[in-house]
Design a protein around this motif. Structure first.
Motif, PDB file in Angstrom:
ATOM      1  N   VAL A 203      -6.122  11.045  -1.344  1.00  0.00           N
ATOM      2  CA  VAL A 203      -5.409  11.737  -0.285  1.00  0.00           C
ATOM      3  C   VAL A 203      -6.269  11.716   0.960  1.00  0.00           C
ATOM      4  O   VAL A 203      -7.407  12.195   0.946  1.00  0.00           O
ATOM      5  CB  VAL A 203      -5.072  13.188  -0.682  1.00  0.00           C
ATOM      6  N   ILE A 204      -5.755  11.142   2.040  1.00  0.00           N
ATOM      7  CA  ILE A 204      -6.461  11.115   3.314  1.00  0.00           C
ATOM      8  C   ILE A 204      -6.028  12.349   4.097  1.00  0.00           C
ATOM      9  O   ILE A 204      -4.875  12.452   4.510  1.00  0.00           O
ATOM     10  CB  ILE A 204      -6.137   9.838   4.100  1.00  0.00           C
ATOM     11  N   PRO A 205      -6.925  13.313   4.290  1.00  0.00           N
ATOM     12  CA  PRO A 205      -6.522  14.574   4.940  1.00  0.00           C
ATOM     13  C   PRO A 205      -6.019  14.335   6.364  1.00  0.00           C
ATOM     14  O   PRO A 205      -6.488  13.424   7.064  1.00  0.00           O
ATOM     15  CB  PRO A 205      -7.809  15.404   4.934  1.00  0.00           C
ATOM     16  N   TYR A 206      -5.078  15.179   6.807  1.00  0.00           N
ATOM     17  CA  TYR A 206      -4.580  15.061   8.171  1.00  0.00           C
ATOM     18  C   TYR A 206      -5.702  15.228   9.187  1.00  0.00           C
ATOM     19  O   TYR A 206      -5.696  14.587  10.250  1.00  0.00           O
ATOM     20  CB  TYR A 206      -3.502  16.115   8.433  1.00  0.00           C
ATOM     21  N   ASN A 207      -6.704  16.082   8.881  1.00  0.00           N
ATOM     22  CA  ASN A 207      -7.765  16.304   9.861  1.00  0.00           C
ATOM     23  C   ASN A 207      -8.734  15.127   9.944  1.00  0.00           C
ATOM     24  O   ASN A 207      -9.630  15.131  10.783  1.00  0.00           O
ATOM     25  CB  ASN A 207      -8.522  17.610   9.576  1.00  0.00           C
ATOM     26  N   ALA A 208      -8.551  14.121   9.084  1.00  0.00           N
ATOM     27  CA  ALA A 208      -9.336  12.891   9.202  1.00  0.00           C
ATOM     28  C   ALA A 208      -8.589  11.844  10.028  1.00  0.00           C
ATOM     29  O   ALA A 208      -9.100  10.737  10.226  1.00  0.00           O
ATOM     30  CB  ALA A 208      -9.650  12.318   7.817  1.00  0.00           C
ATOM     31  N   LEU A 209      -7.402  12.202  10.518  1.00  0.00           N
ATOM     32  CA  LEU A 209      -6.551  11.279  11.270  1.00  0.00           C
ATOM     33  C   LEU A 209      -6.186  11.917  12.604  1.00  0.00           C
ATOM     34  O   LEU A 209      -5.084  12.463  12.781  1.00  0.00           O
ATOM     35  CB  LEU A 209      -5.287  10.952  10.469  1.00  0.00           C
ATOM     36  N   PRO A 210      -7.099  11.912  13.573  1.00  0.00           N
ATOM     37  CA  PRO A 210      -6.844  12.604  14.841  1.00  0.00           C
ATOM     38  C   PRO A 210      -5.638  12.077  15.600  1.00  0.00           C
ATOM     39  O   PRO A 210      -5.063  12.800  16.431  1.00  0.00           O
ATOM     40  CB  PRO A 210      -8.144  12.387  15.631  1.00  0.00           C
ATOM     41  N   GLY A 211      -5.220  10.838  15.337  1.00  0.00           N
ATOM     42  CA  GLY A 211      -4.066  10.283  16.034  1.00  0.00           C
ATOM     43  C   GLY A 211      -2.731  10.622  15.402  1.00  0.00           C
ATOM     44  O   GLY A 211      -1.679  10.178  15.879  1.00  0.00           O
ATOM     45  N   PHE A 212      -2.735  11.405  14.306  1.00  0.00           N
ATOM     46  CA  PHE A 212      -1.491  11.754  13.615  1.00  0.00           C
ATOM     47  C   PHE A 212      -0.638  12.643  14.525  1.00  0.00           C
ATOM     48  O   PHE A 212      -1.118  13.634  15.079  1.00  0.00           O
ATOM     49  CB  PHE A 212      -1.802  12.493  12.313  1.00  0.00           C
ATOM     50  N   LYS A 213       0.633  12.293  14.679  1.00  0.00           N
ATOM     51  CA  LYS A 213       1.520  13.017  15.587  1.00  0.00           C
ATOM     52  C   LYS A 213       1.708  14.461  15.138  1.00  0.00           C
ATOM     53  O   LYS A 213       2.042  14.725  13.981  1.00  0.00           O
ATOM     54  CB  LYS A 213       2.877  12.328  15.666  1.00  0.00           C
ATOM     55  N   GLU A 214       1.534  15.375  16.068  1.00  0.00           N
ATOM     56  CA  GLU A 214       1.656  16.795  15.752  1.00  0.00           C
ATOM     57  C   GLU A 214       3.051  17.141  15.262  1.00  0.00           C
ATOM     58  O   GLU A 214       3.220  18.045  14.449  1.00  0.00           O
ATOM     59  CB  GLU A 214       1.300  17.635  16.977  1.00  0.00           C
ATOM     60  N   GLU A 215       4.055  16.411  15.749  1.00  0.00           N
ATOM     61  CA  GLU A 215       5.442  16.718  15.366  1.00  0.00           C
ATOM     62  C   GLU A 215       5.684  16.512  13.872  1.00  0.00           C
ATOM     63  O   GLU A 215       6.663  17.037  13.329  1.00  0.00           O
ATOM     64  CB  GLU A 215       6.402  15.846  16.148  1.00  0.00           C
ATOM     65  N   TYR A 216       4.799  15.778  13.199  1.00  0.00           N
ATOM     66  CA  TYR A 216       4.970  15.553  11.763  1.00  0.00           C
ATOM     67  C   TYR A 216       3.974  16.331  10.909  1.00  0.00           C
ATOM     68  O   TYR A 216       4.002  16.242   9.682  1.00  0.00           O
ATOM     69  CB  TYR A 216       4.835  14.065  11.443  1.00  0.00           C
TER      70      TYR A 216
ATOM     71  N   LEU B 176       0.860  -1.176   0.000  1.00  0.00           N
ATOM     72  CA  LEU B 176       0.000   0.000   0.000  1.00  0.00           C
ATOM     73  C   LEU B 176       0.907   1.240   0.000  1.00  0.00           C
ATOM     74  O   LEU B 176       1.158   1.834   1.048  1.00  0.00           O
ATOM     75  CB  LEU B 176      -0.908   0.007   1.231  1.00  0.00           C
ATOM     76  N   PRO B 177       1.421   1.625  -1.159  1.00  0.00           N
ATOM     77  CA  PRO B 177       2.327   2.783  -1.206  1.00  0.00           C
ATOM     78  C   PRO B 177       1.646   4.049  -0.688  1.00  0.00           C
ATOM     79  O   PRO B 177       0.483   4.311  -1.013  1.00  0.00           O
ATOM     80  CB  PRO B 177       2.657   2.908  -2.696  1.00  0.00           C
ATOM     81  N   TRP B 178       2.379   4.846   0.095  1.00  0.00           N
ATOM     82  CA  TRP B 178       1.840   6.101   0.615  1.00  0.00           C
ATOM     83  C   TRP B 178       2.971   7.113   0.732  1.00  0.00           C
ATOM     84  O   TRP B 178       4.132   6.761   0.898  1.00  0.00           O
ATOM     85  CB  TRP B 178       1.156   5.884   1.972  1.00  0.00           C
ATOM     86  N   MET B 179       2.584   8.379   0.619  1.00  0.00           N
ATOM     87  CA  MET B 179       3.508   9.492   0.726  1.00  0.00           C
ATOM     88  C   MET B 179       2.851  10.599   1.514  1.00  0.00           C
ATOM     89  O   MET B 179       1.625  10.747   1.482  1.00  0.00           O
ATOM     90  CB  MET B 179       3.894  10.020  -0.661  1.00  0.00           C
ATOM     91  N   LEU B 180       3.644  11.394   2.211  1.00  0.00           N
ATOM     92  CA  LEU B 180       3.122  12.550   2.932  1.00  0.00           C
ATOM     93  C   LEU B 180       3.163  13.779   2.043  1.00  0.00           C
ATOM     94  O   LEU B 180       4.162  14.022   1.359  1.00  0.00           O
ATOM     95  CB  LEU B 180       3.932  12.789   4.206  1.00  0.00           C
ATOM     96  N   THR B 181       2.082  14.543   2.062  1.00  0.00           N
ATOM     97  CA  THR B 181       2.000  15.765   1.273  1.00  0.00           C
ATOM     98  C   THR B 181       1.659  16.925   2.206  1.00  0.00           C
ATOM     99  O   THR B 181       1.545  16.755   3.420  1.00  0.00           O
ATOM    100  CB  THR B 181       0.923  15.654   0.179  1.00  0.00           C
ATOM    101  N   GLY B 182       1.473  18.094   1.651  1.00  0.00           N
ATOM    102  CA  GLY B 182       1.053  19.236   2.454  1.00  0.00           C
ATOM    103  C   GLY B 182      -0.369  19.122   2.935  1.00  0.00           C
ATOM    104  O   GLY B 182      -0.776  19.821   3.869  1.00  0.00           O
ATOM    105  N   ASP B 183      -1.173  18.236   2.320  1.00  0.00           N
ATOM    106  CA  ASP B 183      -2.590  18.093   2.659  1.00  0.00           C
ATOM    107  C   ASP B 183      -2.891  16.874   3.511  1.00  0.00           C
ATOM    108  O   ASP B 183      -3.840  16.875   4.286  1.00  0.00           O
ATOM    109  CB  ASP B 183      -3.438  17.998   1.390  1.00  0.00           C
ATOM    110  N   GLY B 184      -2.126  15.817   3.315  1.00  0.00           N
ATOM    111  CA  GLY B 184      -2.441  14.575   4.002  1.00  0.00           C
ATOM    112  C   GLY B 184      -1.592  13.439   3.486  1.00  0.00           C
ATOM    113  O   GLY B 184      -0.507  13.656   2.943  1.00  0.00           O
TER     114      GLY B 184
END
Length: 566
Positions: free
Chosen positions: A300-313, A275-283
């Motif tokens: 693109v899975i938005p960052y705001n749809a992932l509440p557990g995403f680490k703030e440091e990233y 499941l290839p994935w990359m980080l972008t400015g949106d998600g």
């Protein structure tokens, strides 16, 4: 779709495509152009440049875990020098001509992307190129080590595959087919926290179709660690929920199968590399391989749809985001659009772009869907389109399109997309997009100075459209002396030659050969002499802007061997 030539541990996403003859020709022209790259340095200067094709990398899983190639891979890479200076090199053997290029740009880190192009000129049976990313400087030592080790392996794998392809093509009669292998690197996000990029391989070694393999690589800038999903926080369950809802909302169950939720869960648990994935400015940009015949679903899975995403990233602000091969109507499974926050209110809007065709099958417009509104764009004609959807660092969303029409004629069209609709910013004709890297767009343009050449120039998006950040257009005039275009002095002409660190005025005698290299398109053209000396020639244009004048005389009165198209 043909099967990619994969190691057992590598299961990249694959897409089915049949490469049209025209695309092959355009691709070969782009490869002949050499290289476009970027250098990222921690100061106030902002830039970057390149070109793009990528990956099926042996030991990708080991790189993901350790970031370190094997000794065997390192030794293999040393057999072919990877040029990292600003001089182009050419290495010619009996079977293969290899050219390398490299220039410099500045952005966040000190990184070069150097494209090594291989062409089997004698038989025409193999073409290929490989992007080699190298990092220098002491600002990010851990990232520097990880990048350089990974791409040593990456290049060694390319050379091994190239050798296999050339050996296989030996039995093919001349003129019947050729094999190709292109490995590219496409940066997706680069800031003080994350360096994320896509590795992509496009290859053909017989069969009905080409093979495409894609990987996502995501580095922690401070530690140099190649991140896995678990390193980003407690997000895997929310990712699965988002993807399952995406399939449900777009009625894709018949495509992915009724067991999609269970299949996705098993894939993420048992084979995350599938499941290839990359980080972008949106998600998180995710590619889900449906099956052997039906390609993939990209989202693109938005960052705001992932509440557990680490703030440091999380990005501090919007960073330039490229959605490669953005799903438009021609792509069966990615036509369902893209969800993004167009007005910065933390609510994702639905964005979809359809091509519009006339009764004869020619493209004559676009329909841009923003939520429930459809905005018609009818100022573009095409028989084919290369679209890019980008978000710049100021949060603005743009659609950049290269349109192909009337034979080889091309144009670049820039649109701003917002909740208010679609606004045309600019048209640039006789041009096409070569590469988009972070905040830099590299455009290929036809230039008529000392002959007709295609030349590249780097731009950023400004309020008036594409604003150049390169002073000049760089000619795509190749590096192989035997194949480069040249002009021959017919009567003595005054020029400036670089002597040491300054220009010295001089006069070139009849018979002198020079190789055009760059131009500002208005008054100066740069060139190289046969001994490598760099020089510049001043000119003016005739009132009708058609003829290049040197001391008031047409260039064809001063030079022989000028080739103009049209």
């Amino acid at each position: 779709m043909g099967k990619s030539k994969e190691k057992p541990q590598d299961k990249p996403a694959k897409k089915k495509r049949i490469l049209p003859v025209l695309f092959i020709l355009l691709l070969l022209v782009a490869i002949g152009a050499g290289v476009y790259f970027f250098v990222l340095k921690p100061d106030d200067e902002s830039d970057n440049k390149k070109e793009n094709k990528d990956t099926q990398e042996s030991q990708e899983q080991q790189d993901s875990d350790e970031g370190t190639p094997t000794d065997a891979s390192t030794e293999a890479a040393s057999d072919d020098t990877i040029a990292t200076n600003t001089d182009s090199e050419t290495d010619t053997s009996d079977e293969d001509s290899i050219s390398t290029d490299n220039n410099s740009r500045n952005f966040v880190y000190n990184i070069d992307i150097n494209t090594v192009t291989h062409s089997d000129f004698e038989t025409g049976k193999f073409y290929g190129s490989c992007d080699v990313l190298t990092m220098t400087g002491d600002n990010y030592p851990e990232l520097t080590t990880a990048i350089n080790q990974s791409f040593t392996t990456f290049y060694a794998d390319y050379m091994a595959q190239k050798a296999d392809y050339i050996a296989a093509s030996a039995s093919v009669p001349d003129g019947e087919m050729y094999y190709y292998l292109y490995k590219s690197v496409i940066p997706m996000r680069a800031d003080e926290k994350i360096f994320s990029f896509q590795k992509k391989e496009v290859s053909y070694n017989g069969g009905q179709t080409e093979n495409i393999s894609i990987y996502g690589i995501n580095y922690d800038v401070k530690t140099g660690k190649n991140l896995g999903l678990g390193d980003l926080g407690n997000i895997e369950a929310d990712m699965q929920i988002y993807m399952v809802n995406f399939v449900r909302d777009h009625n894709l169950s018949s495509v992915v199968g009724e067991t999609f939720a269970d299949d996705l869960s098993a894939l993420m648990e048992e084979d995350p590399a599938g499941l290839p994935w990359m980080l972008t400015g949106d998600g998180i940009y995710v590619i889900y391989q449906v099956n052997y015949n039906q390609g993939s679903i990209d989202m693109v899975i938005p960052y705001n749809a992932l509440p557990g995403f680490k703030e440091e990233y999380l990005p501090d602000d919007y960073s330039f985001t490229l959605i490669p091969e953005y799903g438009c109507q021609d792509d069966e499974l990615t036509e369902f659009g893209y969800y993004t926050d167009l007005n910065n209110d933390d609510i994702n809007e639905f964005l979809k772009i359809d091509y519009v065709y006339d009764d004869f099958g020619s493209g004559n417009g676009l329909d841009v869907h923003i939520d429930n509104e459809v905005y018609e764009v009818r100022d573009i004609i095409f028989y084919d389109i290369d679209p890019y959807l980008v978000r710049t660092s100021d949060g603005e969303m743009y659609l950049i399109i290269t349109s192909h029409y009337d034979g080889d004629t091309k144009g670049v069209h820039l649109y701003n997309i917002s909740m208010d609709g679609v606004e045309k910013i600019s048209n640039t004709y006789d041009s096409s997009i070569d590469y988009i890297y972070l905040d830099t767009i590299v455009m290929n343009t036809k230039i008529d100075r000392l002959g007709t050449f295609f030349a590249t120039r780097a731009y950023v998006i400004g309020s008036e459209g594409f604003e150049p950040i390169d002073a000049r257009y760089d000619y795509n005039n190749g590096e192989d002396v035997e194949n480069r275009r040249y002009a021959v002095v017919k009567k003595p002409v005054k020029v400036k030659l670089m002597q040491g660190d300054k220009f010295v005025e001089t006069e070139l005698d009849e018979g002198t050969v020079l190789y055009p290299a760059n131009t500002d398109n208005e008054s100066v053209i740069g060139f190289y002499l046969e001994d490598g000396t760099y020089g510049e020639l001043n000119f003016t244009m005739s009132p009708d802007r058609i003829t290049m004048l040197i001391d008031g005389e047409p260039d064809y009165e001063i030079f022989d061997n000028l080739f103009y198209a049209g």
